[in-house]
Design a protein around this motif. Structure first.
Motif, PDB file in Angstrom:
ATOM      1  N   SER A  50      52.133  40.320  37.289  1.00 42.61           N
ATOM      2  CA  SER A  50      51.480  41.571  37.710  1.00 42.61           C
ATOM      3  C   SER A  50      50.389  41.998  36.739  1.00 42.61           C
ATOM      4  O   SER A  50      49.466  42.724  37.112  1.00 42.61           O
ATOM      5  CB  SER A  50      52.519  42.688  37.842  1.00 42.61           C
ATOM      6  N   SER A  51      50.471  41.540  35.494  1.00 43.28           N
ATOM      7  CA  SER A  51      49.480  41.903  34.483  1.00 43.28           C
ATOM      8  C   SER A  51      48.309  40.927  34.510  1.00 43.28           C
ATOM      9  O   SER A  51      48.423  39.812  35.033  1.00 43.28           O
ATOM     10  CB  SER A  51      50.134  41.890  33.089  1.00 43.28           C
ATOM     11  N   PRO A  52      47.174  41.318  33.913  1.00 47.15           N
ATOM     12  CA  PRO A  52      46.053  40.372  33.797  1.00 47.15           C
ATOM     13  C   PRO A  52      46.464  39.173  32.940  1.00 47.15           C
ATOM     14  O   PRO A  52      47.316  39.304  32.057  1.00 47.15           O
ATOM     15  CB  PRO A  52      44.969  41.206  33.098  1.00 47.15           C
ATOM     16  N   PRO A  53      45.919  37.958  33.172  1.00 52.75           N
ATOM     17  CA  PRO A  53      44.815  37.729  34.103  1.00 52.75           C
ATOM     18  C   PRO A  53      45.179  37.519  35.575  1.00 52.75           C
ATOM     19  O   PRO A  53      44.329  37.674  36.434  1.00 52.75           O
ATOM     20  CB  PRO A  53      44.156  36.466  33.542  1.00 52.75           C
ATOM     21  N   PRO A  54      46.453  37.166  35.938  1.00 52.09           N
ATOM     22  CA  PRO A  54      46.681  36.981  37.389  1.00 52.09           C
ATOM     23  C   PRO A  54      46.547  38.269  38.177  1.00 52.09           C
ATOM     24  O   PRO A  54      46.015  38.271  39.292  1.00 52.09           O
ATOM     25  CB  PRO A  54      48.084  36.389  37.470  1.00 52.09           C
ATOM     26  N   SER A  55      47.071  39.383  37.650  1.00 47.16           N
ATOM     27  CA  SER A  55      46.991  40.695  38.322  1.00 47.16           C
ATOM     28  C   SER A  55      47.421  40.595  39.781  1.00 47.16           C
ATOM     29  O   SER A  55      46.761  41.119  40.683  1.00 47.16           O
ATOM     30  CB  SER A  55      45.573  41.260  38.215  1.00 47.16           C
TER      31      SER A  55
END
Length: 446
Positions: free
Chosen positions: A107-112
């Protein structure tokens, strides 16, 4: 310094305003069809145990293509994903490890990402078994699972394709989207010598002859339920043929006694058809029962009027092509022939195709080009605003909507010869489906 007149400033301002309004109208059309902001989904490569692993290349590619091709999701590039990923829910950790085993890693960057598809395959007996999950990674771990299911298929490339498509279909269904799995595309091809009616799966696989007549066959059409395929056969003059889509068996159809019968379209319930016929002299629009009996003339002009297409949602209005104003244009009328409205102007327009919701038309138009150079457009019929989908890539024609209302199949000679392509309704994700011979006039069926 030269003086700039108030008139010139006003004209410039009006032109800028008109451009902005047109841009917004185009945006509204696209959003109305394919939606607005897209959720992000991560699809890391799944692994297989034992003999299942040899088919995972096919599985992973098909799953990726099905989800990306839907046009609904923003698929996270693999280069932005963590180096690892869970195979089962039991692999998921509460806190971030940076290795992909925590939901926050996704859920966090970089995949987001908003969603994560994961799982693994194995072999049970002689079957390929997929254990597939979809998690909403924005939710707490205990409430993140939205899909957890077992899929079975043959231990083969085809079985891997099957389970990947079924997993993808379940993901799409969760968001109210219709999978194209099982749908067919009928088209015209000269690859065997004479033009014949062919059929293929929605992704271009399994291409084969549908109606092997020796005479030229063209302009296929399919009943709303996908059970009947009609087309025009030159034997020697153009007559309408009707066949069962399931068995290929020829069905009875009573052609009017005329030198030209073609361009058939079905009512939403399949009980009646409209067609173009020269039974009254000029090519005009007529209505008949599903077997061709009970012919009644609908249009009444001294110009060629062809390509009638019944609104699949309302069943009460028809889009058609007419030369009553000079060059061929697209018109709309009630199913009884009343309230004729011209929809296109300038250039030439042809090949109208109703969106399944009955609000939009896809069509071919030479607007802005020399006669003979066609591009695919979409129109909001009630507002008569439009957006252009193809640009400067040869001749693009015969657009037809997919059952999901988010894809369009069309013919183009952009690579030299006329071939069949699909694209999303915003003009992106163009895919070539045919290569052998010359292929044209596609129509998408359930």
């Amino acid at each position: 310094m030269k003086k700039i007149s108030l008139f010139a400033i006003t004209c410039c301002a009006l032109a800028t305003l008109a451009t902005a309004q047109n841009t917004q109208a185009e945006r509204d059309i696209i959003i109305g069809i394919v939606g607005g902001e897209r959720p992000a989904i991560a699809i890391p490569d799944l692994r297989g145990a034992g003999d299942a692993q040899k088919y995972m290349g096919t599985f992973n590619q098909v799953l990726w293509d099905e989800i990306q091709g839907s046009g609904f999701f923003k698929v996270v590039p693999k280069g932005l994903m963590p180096r690892g990923n869970p195979q089962t829910p039991q692999d998921i950790r509460e806190s971030s490890t940076g290795t992909g085993l925590a939901l926050s890693d996704w859920s966090s960057p970089p995949p987001s990402a908003n969603y994560l598809a994961f799982g693994y395959t194995g072999v049970q007996g002689s079957q390929l078994v997929l254990f597939g999950w979809l998690f909403n990674v924005k939710q707490p771990q205990q409430s993140a699972q939205v899909i957890g299911k077992i899929y079975n298929g043959a231990l083969s490339e085809q079985g891997a394709r099957q389970v990947a498509r079924e997993f993808a279909a379940d993901i799409l269904k969760l968001f109210g989207l219709e999978s194209l799995v099982g749908s067919k595309i009928y088209f015209v091809s000269n690859r065997s010598g004479e033009k014949q009616i062919y059929v293929m799966d929605y992704d271009g696989t399994n291409q084969r002859v549908f109606a092997p007549y020796k005479e030229l066959c063209t302009m296929p059409a399919v009943s709303p339920d996908g059970s009947k395929v009609a087309f025009t056969r030159f034997a020697p003059g153009p007559v309408i043929m009707m066949h069962s889509a399931e068995t290929g068996r020829k069905l009875n159809f009573f052609n009017p006694n005329a030198s030209f019968n073609s361009n058939i379209s079905f009512t939403p319930d399949g009980s009646k058809v409209v067609l173009a016929s020269k039974v009254s002299g000029f090519a005009q629009i007529h209505m008949a029962n599903a077997d061709g009996s009970g012919l009644v003339r609908i249009s009444n002009s001294r110009a060629i009027e062809v390509e009638p297409k019944i609104n699949p949602k309302t069943g009460t209005d028809i889009a058609f092509v007419s030369g009553r104003s000079g060059l061929q244009q697209i018109y709309k009328m009630n199913i009884d022939g009343a309230d004729v409205t011209r929809l296109t102007g300038e250039g030439q327009a042809s090949n109208p195709s109703w969106h399944p919701n009955g609000k939009f038309l896809a069509y071919s138009w030479t607007r802005g080009f020399e006669p003979g150079n066609w591009n695919v457009f979409i129109m909001d019929v009630s507002k008569q605003t439009y957006v252009q989908l193809t640009h400067g890539q040869g001749r693009n024609e015969n657009p037809t909507w997919a059952p999901d209302g988010r894809h369009i199949v069309f013919a183009s000679n952009r690579n030299g010869t006329m071939q069949i392509y699909t694209m999303l309704a915003d003009g992106t994700d163009v895919r070539q489906l045919t290569k052998a011979g010359k292929n044209e006039m596609p129509v998408w069926s359930k």
